[in-house]
Design an enzyme around this catalytic site. Structure first.
Site, PDB file in Angstrom:
ATOM      1  N   ASP A 389       0.978  -1.085  -0.062  1.00 58.03           N
ATOM      2  CA  ASP A 389      -0.280   0.204   0.323  1.00 58.03           C
ATOM      3  C   ASP A 389       0.602   0.512   0.216  1.00 58.03           C
ATOM      4  OD1 ASP A 389      -2.799   0.623   2.113  1.00 58.03           O
ATOM      5  OD2 ASP A 389      -2.373   2.031  -0.125  1.00 58.03           O
ATOM      6  N   GLU A 392       2.643   5.284  -4.418  1.00 57.19           N
ATOM      7  CA  GLU A 392       3.309   6.080  -5.325  1.00 57.19           C
ATOM      8  C   GLU A 392       3.848   6.034  -5.364  1.00 57.19           C
ATOM      9  OE1 GLU A 392      -1.260   4.672  -4.232  1.00 57.19           O
ATOM     10  OE2 GLU A 392       0.330   5.836  -3.017  1.00 57.19           O
ATOM     11  N   ASP A 465      -8.235   3.469  -2.069  1.00 57.12           N
ATOM     12  CA  ASP A 465      -9.508   3.939  -0.524  1.00 57.12           C
ATOM     13  C   ASP A 465     -11.262   4.876  -0.871  1.00 57.12           C
ATOM     14  OD1 ASP A 465      -7.578   2.602   0.965  1.00 57.12           O
ATOM     15  OD2 ASP A 465      -6.744   5.056   1.062  1.00 57.12           O
TER      16      ASP A 465
END
Length: 798
Positions: A389, A392, A465
């Site tokens: 997670d 990025e 999310d």
């Protein structure tokens, strides 16, 4: 909390359990209820005041209050023949802890010592023991004799009432009670007994016999909580957090909470448990919170024994902590991304002050991959997989919540140049780590939030999310379709929404839709309310369970589609126009989608939907997946919406493989027989495929798999081999057979079926489309042909 006293009497049968009091969706007759469990039935039949025990010989021994519990008139009464005194011990510890223990006296000839669970109380607890120096006495109003009083802490006292026997905690010098045991006189202790000649103690249930060599040995008692409106604390009970009454007027549940470890595997199947960052030691990846997970290897092995897996989260932000070995090594070797000044970049994320490995550097990726070895990732096992997670990368205090564009990577490449690829390299390095961990023999699984072209080679992605909102349910479809079209076939959305608390109808609809997405996972923010499927009432639990079961039944079809995606890039789920490119009505339709070329799914995206408009493209018919009802293609149908399912249809002219037996997990379905569902077109023809391999190794790359094409034409169903001849040593074989063949849209009543190679006749008749529900239309069914999926064969319908 109210001043009004309210007693909650809980029969505690001293067993540990999972709790399914309100969940009536498993096969109830497989498990005992209270009336079928003698000790429970006896305990519930006891009347208040039935306990006749008195406390005798109260004294101090070894710093503890001790007493003997004897029946009233025990010296003269014949009713208590053979009942030995019980030993009571009250121990005091720091912080106001009172420990009560009642056991049989081992010196009085008990046939064995009653088992005490070891390794539960930590060893250092004994160091906190307070040595009792004296006991005071007091005659409680109405009693004929004294009670023993000991001081606890902070203005509280423990009281041992002698006659009748009772233990309670009260405010010091007051009649105000806090908690009590046996205030209703329901205590009962069934002592271990040597079996006498001719005595029959066995218990039987559903063909299983319990010999009970030491006789009945349950313990039951009542506990009362005073000035309390709610009581909490039984772990994993499948109702509300506050315990509900199980007897009395107007109670919702008539069965007591059962504390007994069971694997109620027909409840809701699952394959994976996911652990977010809270499982770690202080948000340091590759570690475990040893208070919450003291034995992670054992936990994983128990899951693996049931065919299940675990996934832990590992993000790129590494906590800047000099005692953290990953950070120390990365700092020493210069493995972090640099800021514009050439220093290790320091950003803020879940771990607090964090730095980020420079994944552009192959040497650093190799080092990162080594972090997943069993040596470095202590507590991991072969059944543990990974979830990336925040890759990025996410930087809470960075520009646009990410890394500054002028941050420097390997070769002085600025972040602005490779920003979108950082997550891709992180995903790659993690997947390589799992491959390396398995010595190149085991396939990895790594879920990633960030993606780039080529990410599909390293694992699955999800849509990020989302929120528990009907609009987010709706938008999950075009998002997953888009990912598939761009080359990422293994994707899905968090079922139920990551943020917020879904209402039951939304959660049910999300499971019903998500079950058809390639990646199917329920996931929520840790601050949201618990949302396990069994927490929303019996009916909603049943609906969610049915949706999950449909997914499991269709796994052979999904796996075949994933093989197609692996070899051709064709996505698993597809927009309608991909299968029907000449129909303009499909071009703007992103509320429905195709699963492969055979199943059309229409979501329900509003809470109060009563009717759904479903466009069924093409010139052929479509068959309702649940009922087998036929609908014309090339038109929009107004369909009544059912809570049981969302509209889903099988395309005429296709054959879908299923597995209909319910198991705990997909791993335990491996050897189960198949069902073929054949949906005939107007020419009374259909075809489909089945791909099978070992599901875990890379041997399929060397030809170790089964790939069959099923073709029904001119009244004959034929299985044709699509796998090329294997040139190496790799082989995959299976003895799995086809158990049922269902035919939808047959225009005449068949009389029988014949397996041509062996000239063997097989039974054909009408049967249910779905065995487990036994509802819907009866359909033409070839029963138990017993033909292997690995073989060439032809069945002729007579």
């Amino acid at each position: 909390m109210k001043p009004l006293m309210r007693n909650l009497n809980l029969f505690l049968f001293l067993l540990l359990s999972l709790h399914f009091i309100s969940v009536l969706s498993w096969k109830k007759d497989e498990f005992r209820n209270c009336n079928q469990t003698p000790f429970c039935k006896r305990a519930r039949a006891r009347k208040p005041g039935s306990c006749s025990l008195l406390a005798h010989h109260v004294t101090i021994s070894d710093g503890e209050l001790t007493a003997k519990l004897l029946p009233k008139n025990h010296e003269t009464s014949e009713d208590h023949h053979g009942i030995n005194p019980l030993l009571l011990t009250l121990s005091l510890y720091q912080d106001g802890v009172l420990r009560l223990k009642i056991d049989e006296d081992p010196s009085l000839g008990s046939p064995k010592k009653r088992f005490e669970v070891p390794d539960v109380i930590v060893p250092e607890f004994s160091d906190k023991k307070l040595w009792l120096q004296r006991i005071s006495t007091e005659t409680i109003d109405g009693d004929t004799g004294p009670s023993s009083i000991v001081h606890l802490a902070d203005g509280y006292e423990a009281v041992l009432r002698h006659d009748p026997f009772e233990v309670y905690v009260r405010e010091k010098g007051s009649v105000n009670r806090v908690i009590s045991l046996n205030s209703h006189g329901l205590f009962d202790f069934e002592q271990l007994t040597a079996k006498g000649e001719g005595e029959e103690w066995e218990e039987s249930f559903r063909g299983h016999t319990d010999t009970r060599p030491y006789g009945p040995q349950s313990i039951s008692f009542d506990v009362s909580f005073y000035a309390a409106d709610f009581v909490y604390g039984i772990p994993e009970h499948a109702t509300s957090l506050a315990l509900k009454p199980t007897r009395g007027p107007g109670v919702e549940y008539s069965e007591p909470y059962r504390l007994f470890n069971l694997d109620v595997f027909e409840y809701i199947p699952y394959d994976v448990l996911w652990l977010d960052i809270e499982h770690t030691d202080g948000k340091r990846y590759f570690t475990w919170d040893r208070m919450l997970f003291p034995h992670p290897e054992e936990m994983q092995r128990k899951l693996a024994a049931k065919g299940r897996h675990m996934v832990t989260i590992v993000d790129p932000h590494i906590k800047r902590d000099d005692s953290y070995n990953v950070h120390k090594e990365a700092t020493k070797k210069g493995y972090y991304v640099k800021d514009a000044s050439g220093n290790d970049f320091d950003g803020w994320c879940w771990s607090g002050s964090s730095s980020y490995p420079d994944m552009l550097n192959p040497q650093i990726r190799s080092w990162w991959a080594d972090r997943f070895s069993f040596e470095h990732y202590v507590g991991s096992t072969p059944s543990l997989y990974i979830w990336n997670d925040m890759n990025e990368p996410s930087v809470f205090n960075g520009p646009e919540l990410t890394m500054p564009r002028d941050a420097l990577h390997y070769g002085d490449v600025e972040n602005r140049e490779l920003h979108n690829a950082y997550g891709y390299y992180f995903h790659m390095a993690t997947a390589n780590g799992l491959v390396k961990r398995g010595e190149g023999k085991d396939r990895p699984f790594v879920l990633s939030r960030a993606l780039f072209a080529g990410s599909q080679r390293h694992g699955a992605v999800w849509t990020g999310d989302n929120t528990a909102d009907w609009d987010h349910l709706r938008v999950s479809v075009p998002m997953v379709l888009t990912l598939g079209l761009t080359g990422l076939p293994f994707s899905g959305a968090d079922v139920g929404g990551f943020f917020g608390n879904p209402e039951p109808k939304l959660l049910v609809r999300w499971y019903q839709l998500g079950a058809y997405h390639p990646f199917f996972r329920a996931h929520a923010h840790h601050d949201t309310k618990r949302r396990e499927p069994w927490l929303f009432g019996e009916r909603n639990t049943e609906l969610i369970r049915d949706a999950i079961r449909v997914r499991y039944m269709l796994l052979p079809y999904f796996y075949t589609l994933f093989r197609e995606a692996n070899t051709s890039g064709v996505p698993v789920v597809r927009p309608l126009w991909m299968e029907f490119p000449s129909e303009e009505a499909t071009f703007s339709n992103d509320e429905a989608f195709m699963v492969g070329n055979s199943i059309l799914v229409q979501g329900i995206y509003t809470e109060r939907a009563k009717v759904a408009s479903v466009y069924l493209p093409g010139r052929q018919s479509w068959y309702d997946l649940r009922t087998g009802t036929s609908y014309r293609g090339g038109m929009t149908h107004k369909m009544t919406v059912s809570e049981e399912t969302i509209p889903a249809f099988q395309r005429a002219g296709t054959i879908i493989p299923r597995k209909d037996r319910f198991r705990r997990s997909s791993t335990q379905m491996v050897n189960d027989p198949y069902t073929l569902v054949i949906a005939l077109n107007s020419s009374q023809a259909a075809e489909g495929e089945l791909y099978v391999d070992d599901g875990k190794s890379f041997e399929f790359e060397h030809g170790a798999y089964i790939h069959r094409r099923f073709v029904l034409s001119d009244g004959k169903l034929t299985s044709v081999n699509l796998a090329p001849a294997s040139s190496g040593k790799s082989r995959f074989s299976s003895e799995t057979v086809i158990e049922r063949i269902i035919v939808l849209g047959h225009t005449h009543s068949p009389k029988g079926a014949l397996i041509e190679a062996t000239n063997q006749k097989v039974e054909i008749g009408l049967g249910p489309l779905w065995l487990q529900w036994g509802r819907g239309s009866t359909v033409v069914t070839v029963r138990k042909p017993g033909i292997r999926i690995a073989d060439d064969w032809t069945i002729k319908v007579l």
